[in-house]
Design a protein around this motif. Structure first.
Motif, PDB file in Angstrom:
ATOM      1  N   ARG A  37       0.857  -1.186   0.000  1.00  7.67           N
ATOM      2  CA  ARG A  37       0.000   0.000   0.000  1.00  7.67           C
ATOM      3  C   ARG A  37       0.893   1.236   0.000  1.00  7.67           C
ATOM      4  O   ARG A  37       1.750   1.380   0.857  1.00  7.67           O
ATOM      5  CB  ARG A  37      -0.914  -0.002   1.217  1.00  7.67           C
ATOM      6  N   PRO A  38       0.667   2.121  -0.952  1.00  6.05           N
ATOM      7  CA  PRO A  38       1.498   3.325  -1.019  1.00  6.05           C
ATOM      8  C   PRO A  38       1.219   4.250   0.167  1.00  6.05           C
ATOM      9  O   PRO A  38       0.192   4.142   0.836  1.00  6.05           O
ATOM     10  CB  PRO A  38       1.083   3.967  -2.345  1.00  6.05           C
ATOM     11  N   ALA A  39       2.124   5.188   0.380  1.00  5.76           N
ATOM     12  CA  ALA A  39       1.991   6.124   1.503  1.00  5.76           C
ATOM     13  C   ALA A  39       0.696   6.923   1.420  1.00  5.76           C
ATOM     14  O   ALA A  39       0.102   7.254   2.448  1.00  5.76           O
ATOM     15  CB  ALA A  39       3.200   7.066   1.529  1.00  5.76           C
ATOM     16  N   ASP A  40       0.232   7.206   0.208  1.00 11.34           N
ATOM     17  CA  ASP A  40      -0.998   7.987   0.051  1.00 11.34           C
ATOM     18  C   ASP A  40      -2.233   7.094  -0.129  1.00 11.34           C
ATOM     19  O   ASP A  40      -3.225   7.500  -0.728  1.00 11.34           O
ATOM     20  CB  ASP A  40      -0.867   8.965  -1.121  1.00 11.34           C
ATOM     21  N   TYR A  41      -2.177   5.876   0.411  1.00  9.70           N
ATOM     22  CA  TYR A  41      -3.271   4.917   0.211  1.00  9.70           C
ATOM     23  C   TYR A  41      -4.619   5.464   0.681  1.00  9.70           C
ATOM     24  O   TYR A  41      -5.630   5.262   0.010  1.00  9.70           O
ATOM     25  CB  TYR A  41      -2.976   3.581   0.911  1.00  9.70           C
ATOM     26  N   ALA A  42      -4.665   6.158   1.802  1.00 10.77           N
ATOM     27  CA  ALA A  42      -5.951   6.665   2.318  1.00 10.77           C
ATOM     28  C   ALA A  42      -6.604   7.607   1.303  1.00 10.77           C
ATOM     29  O   ALA A  42      -7.818   7.531   1.067  1.00 10.77           O
ATOM     30  CB  ALA A  42      -5.755   7.359   3.664  1.00 10.77           C
ATOM     31  N   ALA A  43      -5.800   8.484   0.696  1.00  7.60           N
ATOM     32  CA  ALA A  43      -6.339   9.404  -0.314  1.00  7.60           C
ATOM     33  C   ALA A  43      -6.800   8.633  -1.543  1.00  7.60           C
ATOM     34  O   ALA A  43      -7.852   8.905  -2.120  1.00  7.60           O
ATOM     35  CB  ALA A  43      -5.288  10.445  -0.700  1.00  7.60           C
ATOM     36  N   ARG A  44      -6.002   7.640  -1.945  1.00  8.62           N
ATOM     37  CA  ARG A  44      -6.376   6.805  -3.093  1.00  8.62           C
ATOM     38  C   ARG A  44      -7.664   6.031  -2.796  1.00  8.62           C
ATOM     39  O   ARG A  44      -8.546   5.945  -3.647  1.00  8.62           O
ATOM     40  CB  ARG A  44      -5.267   5.804  -3.416  1.00  8.62           C
ATOM     41  N   GLU A  45      -7.737   5.458  -1.604  1.00  9.47           N
ATOM     42  CA  GLU A  45      -8.912   4.653  -1.253  1.00  9.47           C
ATOM     43  C   GLU A  45     -10.180   5.504  -1.262  1.00  9.47           C
ATOM     44  O   GLU A  45     -11.222   5.074  -1.768  1.00  9.47           O
ATOM     45  CB  GLU A  45      -8.720   4.004   0.111  1.00  9.47           C
ATOM     46  N   ALA A  46     -10.107   6.709  -0.719  1.00  7.36           N
ATOM     47  CA  ALA A  46     -11.284   7.590  -0.706  1.00  7.36           C
ATOM     48  C   ALA A  46     -11.736   7.896  -2.134  1.00  7.36           C
ATOM     49  O   ALA A  46     -12.933   7.840  -2.442  1.00  7.36           O
ATOM     50  CB  ALA A  46     -10.962   8.880   0.053  1.00  7.36           C
ATOM     51  N   ARG A  47     -10.794   8.188  -3.002  1.00  7.26           N
ATOM     52  CA  ARG A  47     -11.138   8.488  -4.393  1.00  7.26           C
ATOM     53  C   ARG A  47     -11.630   7.225  -5.114  1.00  7.26           C
ATOM     54  O   ARG A  47     -12.579   7.277  -5.891  1.00  7.26           O
ATOM     55  CB  ARG A  47      -9.936   9.088  -5.106  1.00  7.26           C
ATOM     56  N   ALA A  48     -10.977   6.110  -4.849  1.00  4.43           N
ATOM     57  CA  ALA A  48     -11.389   4.851  -5.480  1.00  4.43           C
ATOM     58  C   ALA A  48     -12.808   4.493  -5.064  1.00  4.43           C
ATOM     59  O   ALA A  48     -13.610   4.058  -5.893  1.00  4.43           O
ATOM     60  CB  ALA A  48     -10.422   3.729  -5.102  1.00  4.43           C
ATOM     61  N   VAL A 111     -12.592  -1.627  -4.753  1.00  4.77           N
ATOM     62  CA  VAL A 111     -12.032  -0.372  -4.237  1.00  4.77           C
ATOM     63  C   VAL A 111     -10.537  -0.542  -3.987  1.00  4.77           C
ATOM     64  O   VAL A 111      -9.723   0.304  -4.382  1.00  4.77           O
ATOM     65  CB  VAL A 111     -12.767   0.077  -2.946  1.00  4.77           C
ATOM     66  N   GLU A 112     -10.148  -1.640  -3.360  1.00  3.79           N
ATOM     67  CA  GLU A 112      -8.727  -1.874  -3.076  1.00  3.79           C
ATOM     68  C   GLU A 112      -7.911  -1.985  -4.361  1.00  3.79           C
ATOM     69  O   GLU A 112      -6.797  -1.460  -4.448  1.00  3.79           O
ATOM     70  CB  GLU A 112      -8.548  -3.120  -2.217  1.00  3.79           C
ATOM     71  N   ILE A 113      -8.464  -2.657  -5.358  1.00  3.39           N
ATOM     72  CA  ILE A 113      -7.746  -2.797  -6.631  1.00  3.39           C
ATOM     73  C   ILE A 113      -7.534  -1.429  -7.275  1.00  3.39           C
ATOM     74  O   ILE A 113      -6.427  -1.106  -7.722  1.00  3.39           O
ATOM     75  CB  ILE A 113      -8.492  -3.758  -7.584  1.00  3.39           C
ATOM     76  N   TYR A 114      -8.579  -0.618  -7.330  1.00  5.78           N
ATOM     77  CA  TYR A 114      -8.441   0.723  -7.899  1.00  5.78           C
ATOM     78  C   TYR A 114      -7.430   1.544  -7.094  1.00  5.78           C
ATOM     79  O   TYR A 114      -6.598   2.256  -7.656  1.00  5.78           O
ATOM     80  CB  TYR A 114      -9.796   1.440  -7.932  1.00  5.78           C
ATOM     81  N   ALA A 115      -7.495   1.444  -5.762  1.00  6.26           N
ATOM     82  CA  ALA A 115      -6.622   2.248  -4.899  1.00  6.26           C
ATOM     83  C   ALA A 115      -5.159   1.837  -5.000  1.00  6.26           C
ATOM     84  O   ALA A 115      -4.276   2.673  -4.823  1.00  6.26           O
ATOM     85  CB  ALA A 115      -7.096   2.162  -3.445  1.00  6.26           C
ATOM     86  N   THR A 119      -2.941   6.131  -9.338  1.00  7.04           N
ATOM     87  CA  THR A 119      -2.462   7.217  -8.474  1.00  7.04           C
ATOM     88  C   THR A 119      -3.627   8.139  -8.138  1.00  7.04           C
ATOM     89  O   THR A 119      -4.694   8.073  -8.767  1.00  7.04           O
ATOM     90  CB  THR A 119      -1.368   8.042  -9.175  1.00  7.04           C
ATOM     91  N   VAL A 120      -3.395   9.032  -7.179  1.00  8.89           N
ATOM     92  CA  VAL A 120      -4.408  10.027  -6.826  1.00  8.89           C
ATOM     93  C   VAL A 120      -4.763  10.853  -8.066  1.00  8.89           C
ATOM     94  O   VAL A 120      -5.943  11.083  -8.355  1.00  8.89           O
ATOM     95  CB  VAL A 120      -3.913  10.933  -5.667  1.00  8.89           C
ATOM     96  N   GLU A 121      -3.753  11.266  -8.811  1.00  9.32           N
ATOM     97  CA  GLU A 121      -3.997  12.070 -10.012  1.00  9.32           C
ATOM     98  C   GLU A 121      -4.845  11.304 -11.030  1.00  9.32           C
ATOM     99  O   GLU A 121      -5.794  11.850 -11.605  1.00  9.32           O
ATOM    100  CB  GLU A 121      -2.663  12.478 -10.647  1.00  9.32           C
ATOM    101  N   GLU A 122      -4.517  10.043 -11.260  1.00 11.56           N
ATOM    102  CA  GLU A 122      -5.287   9.237 -12.220  1.00 11.56           C
ATOM    103  C   GLU A 122      -6.728   9.058 -11.750  1.00 11.56           C
ATOM    104  O   GLU A 122      -7.667   9.157 -12.551  1.00 11.56           O
ATOM    105  CB  GLU A 122      -4.612   7.878 -12.419  1.00 11.56           C
ATOM    106  N   LEU A 123      -6.904   8.793 -10.485  1.00 15.06           N
ATOM    107  CA  LEU A 123      -8.259   8.640  -9.942  1.00 15.06           C
ATOM    108  C   LEU A 123      -9.041   9.947 -10.067  1.00 15.06           C
ATOM    109  O   LEU A 123     -10.229   9.932 -10.412  1.00 15.06           O
ATOM    110  CB  LEU A 123      -8.207   8.164  -8.486  1.00 15.06           C
ATOM    111  N   ASP A 124      -8.388  11.074  -9.810  1.00 16.37           N
ATOM    112  CA  ASP A 124      -9.055  12.374  -9.962  1.00 16.37           C
ATOM    113  C   ASP A 124      -9.508  12.592 -11.400  1.00 16.37           C
ATOM    114  O   ASP A 124     -10.616  13.072 -11.658  1.00 16.37           O
ATOM    115  CB  ASP A 124      -8.133  13.515  -9.521  1.00 16.37           C
ATOM    116  N   HIS A 125      -8.654  12.222 -12.357  1.00 13.48           N
ATOM    117  CA  HIS A 125      -9.016  12.386 -13.773  1.00 13.48           C
ATOM    118  C   HIS A 125     -10.166  11.446 -14.153  1.00 13.48           C
ATOM    119  O   HIS A 125     -11.062  11.837 -14.913  1.00 13.48           O
ATOM    120  CB  HIS A 125      -7.803  12.164 -14.686  1.00 13.48           C
ATOM    121  N   MET A 126     -10.135  10.229 -13.645  1.00 12.21           N
ATOM    122  CA  MET A 126     -11.241   9.308 -13.938  1.00 12.21           C
ATOM    123  C   MET A 126     -12.544   9.826 -13.343  1.00 12.21           C
ATOM    124  O   MET A 126     -13.596   9.777 -13.990  1.00 12.21           O
ATOM    125  CB  MET A 126     -10.928   7.898 -13.424  1.00 12.21           C
TER     126      MET A 126
END
Length: 184
Positions: A37-48, A111-115, A119-126
């Motif tokens: 899990r990357p350091a920014d996993y919480a941000a990724r998980e919320a977006r995912a 959700v875990e797979i997407y996260a 990346t946060v940037e990719e999830l934001d764009h999606m």
């Protein structure tokens, strides 16, 4: 009826992705469970989670499962009408029993797979794209596309298994019909 249920259940399990994990040589591990899990996993998980909810993946899975009567016809086609009706009712009850657990588990793992994949940037764009009219239309069409592809997969599976048995038996010097009987 059991001789018809077992292959159909195997087909459904394969369609839903059951089976051994497959590792593809794409330069990185493909098993999401093995990814750190990357350091920014919480941000990724919320977006995912927001993305999975906005894509309504649960609706897609429900749409796929709602197509089961179409898929069941492949296996029930040669049954007498009364046996086919009994088979269809039985499988509908079985699917109703497992659906709540399956959907909850599938959604959490999605959700875990997407996260862990994006990346946060990719999830934001999606998220931004799927919030547009074009993104919503593509997502809606993707739901039906998934059902259509599952039906094609189900139709092709008997021939895939036959060809697999022939290829295996040409190497193992066995009878493909015997192997197919064991596979099913």
């Amino acid at each position: 009826m059991l001789n018809k249920i077992a292959p159909w259940a195997c087909g459904v399990a394969l369609m839903l992705g059951a089976g051994p994990a497959v590792t593809l040589d794409m330069g990185a591990p493909t098993g999401f469970q093995d990814r750190a899990r990357p350091a920014d996993y919480a941000a990724r998980e919320a977006r995912a989670r927001r993305l999975v909810e906005s894509l309504d993946i649960q609706k897609g899975v429900q749409t796929l499962l709602a197509s089961m009567p179409e898929l069941m016809e492949v296996y029930a086609a040669d049954m007498p009408a009364a046996e086919r009706a009994e088979f269809n009712a039985f499988m509908k009850d079985v699917m109703a029993d497992i659906l709540p657990w399956y959907l909850e588990t599938f959604m959490e793992e999605t959700v875990e797979i997407y996260a862990t994949t994006f990346t946060v940037e990719e999830l934001d764009h999606m998220l931004a794209f799927y919030d547009t009219p074009l993104g919503r239309r593509i997502n809606e069409k993707s739901l039906r596309l998934g059902v259509d592809l599952a039906i094609v997969n189900e139709r092709l599976m008997p021939e895939v298994l036959r060809r697999m048995a022939n290829a295996m038996c040409s190497r193992l010097k066995c009878d493909p019909d015997d192997l197919l009987a064991e596979m099913l």
